[in-house]
Design a protein around this motif. Sequence first.
Motif, mmCIF file in Angstrom:
data_model
loop_
_atom_site.group_PDB
_atom_site.id
_atom_site.type_symbol
_atom_site.label_atom_id
_atom_site.label_comp_id
_atom_site.label_asym_id
_atom_site.label_seq_id
_atom_site.Cartn_x
_atom_site.Cartn_y
_atom_site.Cartn_z
ATOM 1 N N ASN A 15 0.805 -1.210 0.000
ATOM 2 C CA ASN A 15 0.000 0.000 0.000
ATOM 3 C C ASN A 15 0.848 1.274 0.000
ATOM 4 N N TYR A 16 2.045 1.199 0.569
ATOM 5 C CA TYR A 16 2.865 2.386 0.725
ATOM 6 C C TYR A 16 3.975 2.491 -0.314
ATOM 7 N N PHE A 17 4.647 1.398 -0.573
ATOM 8 C CA PHE A 17 5.762 1.388 -1.514
ATOM 9 C C PHE A 17 5.552 0.267 -2.518
ATOM 10 N N LYS A 18 6.100 0.419 -3.701
ATOM 11 C CA LYS A 18 5.923 -0.609 -4.732
ATOM 12 C C LYS A 18 6.915 -1.761 -4.592
ATOM 13 N N ILE A 19 8.148 -1.492 -4.162
ATOM 14 C CA ILE A 19 9.174 -2.522 -4.179
ATOM 15 C C ILE A 19 9.667 -2.877 -2.782
ATOM 16 N N PHE A 20 9.385 -2.084 -1.785
ATOM 17 C CA PHE A 20 9.995 -2.238 -0.467
ATOM 18 C C PHE A 20 9.417 -3.426 0.291
ATOM 19 N N SER A 21 10.281 -4.368 0.660
ATOM 20 C CA SER A 21 9.893 -5.475 1.522
ATOM 21 C C SER A 21 11.139 -5.951 2.263
ATOM 22 N N PHE A 22 10.946 -6.636 3.380
ATOM 23 C CA PHE A 22 12.068 -7.170 4.144
ATOM 24 C C PHE A 22 11.647 -8.463 4.809
ATOM 25 N N ASN A 23 12.624 -9.211 5.234
ATOM 26 C CA ASN A 23 12.381 -10.518 5.823
ATOM 27 C C ASN A 23 12.657 -10.439 7.320
ATOM 28 N N LEU A 24 11.634 -10.575 8.123
ATOM 29 C CA LEU A 24 11.795 -10.464 9.570
ATOM 30 C C LEU A 24 12.605 -11.607 10.160
ATOM 31 N N GLN A 25 12.539 -12.788 9.546
ATOM 32 C CA GLN A 25 13.317 -13.912 10.061
ATOM 33 C C GLN A 25 14.812 -13.612 9.997
ATOM 34 N N LEU A 26 15.253 -13.006 8.904
ATOM 35 C CA LEU A 26 16.667 -12.672 8.776
ATOM 36 C C LEU A 26 17.096 -11.641 9.814
ATOM 37 N N ILE A 27 16.228 -10.698 10.106
ATOM 38 C CA ILE A 27 16.540 -9.683 11.107
ATOM 39 C C ILE A 27 16.640 -10.316 12.493
ATOM 40 N N VAL A 28 15.715 -11.211 12.810
ATOM 41 C CA VAL A 28 15.741 -11.892 14.112
ATOM 42 C C VAL A 28 16.997 -12.746 14.244
ATOM 43 N N ILE A 29 17.334 -13.493 13.202
ATOM 44 C CA ILE A 29 18.529 -14.339 13.243
ATOM 45 C C ILE A 29 19.781 -13.489 13.401
ATOM 46 N N TYR A 30 19.908 -12.444 12.622
ATOM 47 C CA TYR A 30 21.097 -11.591 12.672
ATOM 48 C C TYR A 30 21.247 -10.942 14.043
ATOM 49 N N GLY A 65 15.409 -26.240 1.140
ATOM 50 C CA GLY A 65 16.812 -25.935 1.322
ATOM 51 C C GLY A 65 17.201 -24.515 0.983
ATOM 52 N N THR A 66 16.328 -23.755 0.326
ATOM 53 C CA THR A 66 16.706 -22.384 -0.030
ATOM 54 C C THR A 66 16.680 -21.468 1.185
ATOM 55 N N SER A 67 15.630 -21.521 1.971
ATOM 56 C CA SER A 67 15.558 -20.680 3.171
ATOM 57 C C SER A 67 16.566 -21.103 4.238
ATOM 58 N N PRO A 68 16.715 -22.411 4.530
ATOM 59 C CA PRO A 68 17.726 -22.770 5.529
ATOM 60 C C PRO A 68 19.136 -22.345 5.130
ATOM 61 N N LEU A 69 19.449 -22.450 3.855
ATOM 62 C CA LEU A 69 20.764 -22.033 3.388
ATOM 63 C C LEU A 69 20.950 -20.529 3.575
ATOM 64 N N THR A 70 19.929 -19.759 3.255
ATOM 65 C CA THR A 70 19.993 -18.314 3.440
ATOM 66 C C THR A 70 20.110 -17.954 4.910
ATOM 67 N N TYR A 71 19.350 -18.630 5.748
ATOM 68 C CA TYR A 71 19.399 -18.345 7.182
ATOM 69 C C TYR A 71 20.753 -18.718 7.785
ATOM 70 N N LEU A 72 21.318 -19.835 7.355
ATOM 71 C CA LEU A 72 22.617 -20.240 7.880
ATOM 72 C C LEU A 72 23.748 -19.345 7.371
ATOM 73 N N ILE A 73 23.630 -18.839 6.155
ATOM 74 C CA ILE A 73 24.608 -17.862 5.661
ATOM 75 C C ILE A 73 24.514 -16.573 6.459
ATOM 76 N N THR A 74 23.300 -16.143 6.782
ATOM 77 C CA THR A 74 23.118 -14.966 7.624
ATOM 78 C C THR A 74 23.722 -15.195 9.003
ATOM 79 N N CYS A 75 23.530 -16.376 9.545
ATOM 80 C CA CYS A 75 24.118 -16.734 10.837
ATOM 81 C C CYS A 75 25.638 -16.717 10.765
#
Length: 103
Positions: free
Chosen positions: A35-50, A81-91
């Motif tokens: 509703n506010y921005f056309k492209i803006f999004s973020f992943n809360l799981q990555l923020i919590v892990i980091y 395996g795509t999300s776990p790999l991303t989360y473990l790389i963030t870790c």
Amino acid sequence: MALIYKNIKQNFKNIFPIFLLYFLSITELDTSFDNYFKIFSFNLQLIVIYYWVLKNPSLLGNGHIFFAGIINDIITGLVLGTSPLTYLITCLVASYIRNVTVN
């Protein structure tokens, strides 16, 4: 009585990051702000892990991070395996930054 309250409070602090990570993985909380921005999004799981790997890495283990990623892949319908790999790389990045800044 105060000792029991302190133990309950400490246990809640220890369980909160794990509960939050699993909750965000299961609910697939929408963070796209269409509703506010056309492209803006973020992943809360990555923020919590980091954040929690930087603050206290013993609370959020790699097994919990991997399992939350598997749950997220099943819920969203992604290839396993795509999300776990991303989360473990963030870790890994967060733990590297923690080691570099401490040393």
